[in-house]
Design an enzyme around this catalytic site. Structure first.
Site, mmCIF file in Angstrom:
data_model
loop_
_atom_site.group_PDB
_atom_site.id
_atom_site.type_symbol
_atom_site.label_atom_id
_atom_site.label_comp_id
_atom_site.label_asym_id
_atom_site.label_seq_id
_atom_site.Cartn_x
_atom_site.Cartn_y
_atom_site.Cartn_z
ATOM 1 N N ASP A 77 -20.757 -1.795 -32.052
ATOM 2 C CA ASP A 77 -21.669 -1.291 -31.015
ATOM 3 C C ASP A 77 -22.160 -2.394 -30.076
ATOM 4 O O ASP A 77 -22.505 -2.124 -28.927
ATOM 5 C CB ASP A 77 -22.857 -0.576 -31.671
ATOM 6 N N GLU A 108 -27.347 2.338 -28.142
ATOM 7 C CA GLU A 108 -26.461 1.332 -28.749
ATOM 8 C C GLU A 108 -27.293 0.301 -29.528
ATOM 9 O O GLU A 108 -26.877 -0.178 -30.583
ATOM 10 C CB GLU A 108 -25.594 0.635 -27.697
ATOM 11 N N HIS A 111 -28.078 1.734 -32.784
ATOM 12 C CA HIS A 111 -26.893 1.685 -33.658
ATOM 13 C C HIS A 111 -26.726 0.278 -34.248
ATOM 14 O O HIS A 111 -26.451 0.122 -35.433
ATOM 15 C CB HIS A 111 -25.621 2.078 -32.893
ATOM 16 N N TYR A 115 -26.797 -0.562 -38.266
ATOM 17 C CA TYR A 115 -25.753 -1.244 -39.039
ATOM 18 C C TYR A 115 -26.243 -2.587 -39.586
ATOM 19 O O TYR A 115 -25.806 -3.009 -40.663
ATOM 20 C CB TYR A 115 -24.477 -1.377 -38.201
ATOM 21 N N GLU A 189 -15.261 4.310 -28.456
ATOM 22 C CA GLU A 189 -16.212 5.305 -28.982
ATOM 23 C C GLU A 189 -15.458 6.533 -29.499
ATOM 24 O O GLU A 189 -15.813 7.112 -30.512
ATOM 25 C CB GLU A 189 -17.196 5.710 -27.883
ATOM 26 N N GLU A 223 -22.556 9.186 -29.986
ATOM 27 C CA GLU A 223 -21.248 8.762 -29.462
ATOM 28 C C GLU A 223 -20.549 9.917 -28.744
ATOM 29 O O GLU A 223 -19.877 9.709 -27.731
ATOM 30 C CB GLU A 223 -20.353 8.201 -30.574
ATOM 31 N N HIS A 226 -22.062 9.970 -25.397
ATOM 32 C CA HIS A 226 -21.623 8.835 -24.553
ATOM 33 C C HIS A 226 -20.237 9.127 -23.970
ATOM 34 O O HIS A 226 -19.961 8.878 -22.798
ATOM 35 C CB HIS A 226 -21.552 7.530 -25.365
HETATM 36 FE FE LIG Z 1 -22.879 3.219 -30.501
HETATM 37 FE FE LIG Z 2 -21.679 4.596 -27.735
#
Ligand SMILES: [Fe+2]
Ligand SMILES: [Fe+2]
Length: 347
Positions: A77, A108, A111, A115, A189, A223, A226
């Site tokens: 990401d 993002e 994200h 993670y 993505e 996602e 996006h």
């Molecule tokens: Fe993402």
């Molecule tokens: Fe994304």
């Protein structure tokens, strides 16, 4: 500086910094921004505790798979976010589209935070954790995927011997931009991440790693949005400048997707080894080809592989996730959610 609504700034990809929101030229992008705001979640809402006990139950092959998967998540990401700032935000010349991209950048960041938290939880050993964050350098199958991303960023990022494209003046520049946009939406993505999500839902279908699956539900939904936004931008450019969409562009897009499928398959071979019950390179190949076909069709091109989705656990994904999301909003915050959300081309 190019100002609003001069003849030179009539198209979405015309260089400049358009500021005028009224009259609004692209209201659909503004609506996407508003939809995204209704879709806010935070990392703190994801409970990863039960995952730790599940990890101890995994076979060595499954542990290898999950180790590689989170190593990919460690940087994926961030690469997308960099491209968003350095390429997409810069060249999509509409304030309403830039509102959406600002929101996407926030997502993002969430994200990346998710993670980070996941790796901190899953990899308590500092050396293992450091190796996972360094995967783009030291794990071949992940380095190859990163190399693919950087290749399509190079014209805009600049670097050794490469002067970055600052303004989309020529037809060649605009095609370069379209390839970058389509690469990130359809291949990164829309294919690399969709591949990664399939592994997560394979675990979930066996009652494992529910924390990861919960966070993935929300990332998956982001996602999908996006990707839909990026394809809307492609549609708009196609209407405004149809001459850009010739056989050469189509050929380049098909080759790019094929290369992305190959890179993801290299990753699958690394993850699956000789194969695990219900997950192996062959079925992942079929799944990726099916996803690639969907991307091509959404872009207005014929399907290339004629593949069918072999993973039944992916088919209901969007419907299930959507239900969970709205139930969660209603119960957790009592926020009324209005409007409808459609997943144009996804599972
Ligand atoms: Fe993402
Ligand atoms: Fe994304």
């Amino acid at each position: 500086m190019t100002t609003a609504r001069t003849p030179a700034s009539r198209n979405l990809l015309d260089p400049g910094f358009e500021l005028t929101l009224r009259p609004m030229r692209y209201p659909a992008f503004y609506e996407r921004y508003r939809d995204a705001i209704r879709n806010t979640w935070t990392v703190e809402e994801v409970d990863l505790h039960s995952d730790v006990a599940d990890l101890a139950k995994l076979s060595p092959g499954e542990q290898h798979l999950i180790g590689r998967l989170v190593a990919f998540f460690a940087t994926g990401d961030s690469i997308v976010a960099n491209n968003l700032v350095l390429t997409l935000y810069k060249h999509i010349n509409s304030p309403e589209a830039r509102l959406y991209l600002s929101r996407q950048l926030f997502e993002e960041a969430v994200h990346v935070q998710f993670y980070l938290t996941l790796l901190d939880t899953y990899l308590p050993d500092p050396d293992e954790r450091a190796a996972a964050f360094d995967a783009v350098e030291n794990i071949d199958s992940i380095r190859e995927k990163a190399r693919f991303c950087f290749k399509w960023m190079a014209a805009f990022e600049g670097g050794e011997g490469v002067k970055p494209i600052e303004r989309l003046e020529s037809r060649a520049d605009r095609r370069r931009f379209l390839l970058n946009l389509i690469c990130f939406a359809a291949c990164i993505e829309g294919l690399f991440f969709y591949g990664a999500f399939a592994y997560v839902y394979w675990f979930r279908s066996r009652g494992l790693l529910h924390g990861l699956a919960t966070g993935t539900n929300w990332v998956f939904r982001d996602e999908s949005m996006h990707m839909s936004f990026a394809f809307d931008v492609v549609d708009t450019v196609r209407q405004e400048e149809p001459e850009l969409f010739d056989d050469e562009l189509r050929r380049q897009i098909e080759e790019m997707l094929e290369e992305a499928v190959e890179a993801e398959l290299l990753f699958a071979r690394d993850l699956c080894g000789e194969g695990l019950p219900g997950m192996n390179t062959e079925s992942m190949r079929e799944y990726l080809r099916c996803v690639a076909d969907q991307r091509l069709v959404r872009l207005g091109f014929p399907a290339r592989y004629g593949a069918r989705n072999p993973f039944s656990f992916m088919e209901l994904q969007n419907v299930q996730e959507l239900t969970n999301f709205f139930e969660r909003r209603a119960s957790a915050y009592q926020v009324a959610v209005e409007g409808s959300v459609s997943f144009d081309d996804d599972f």
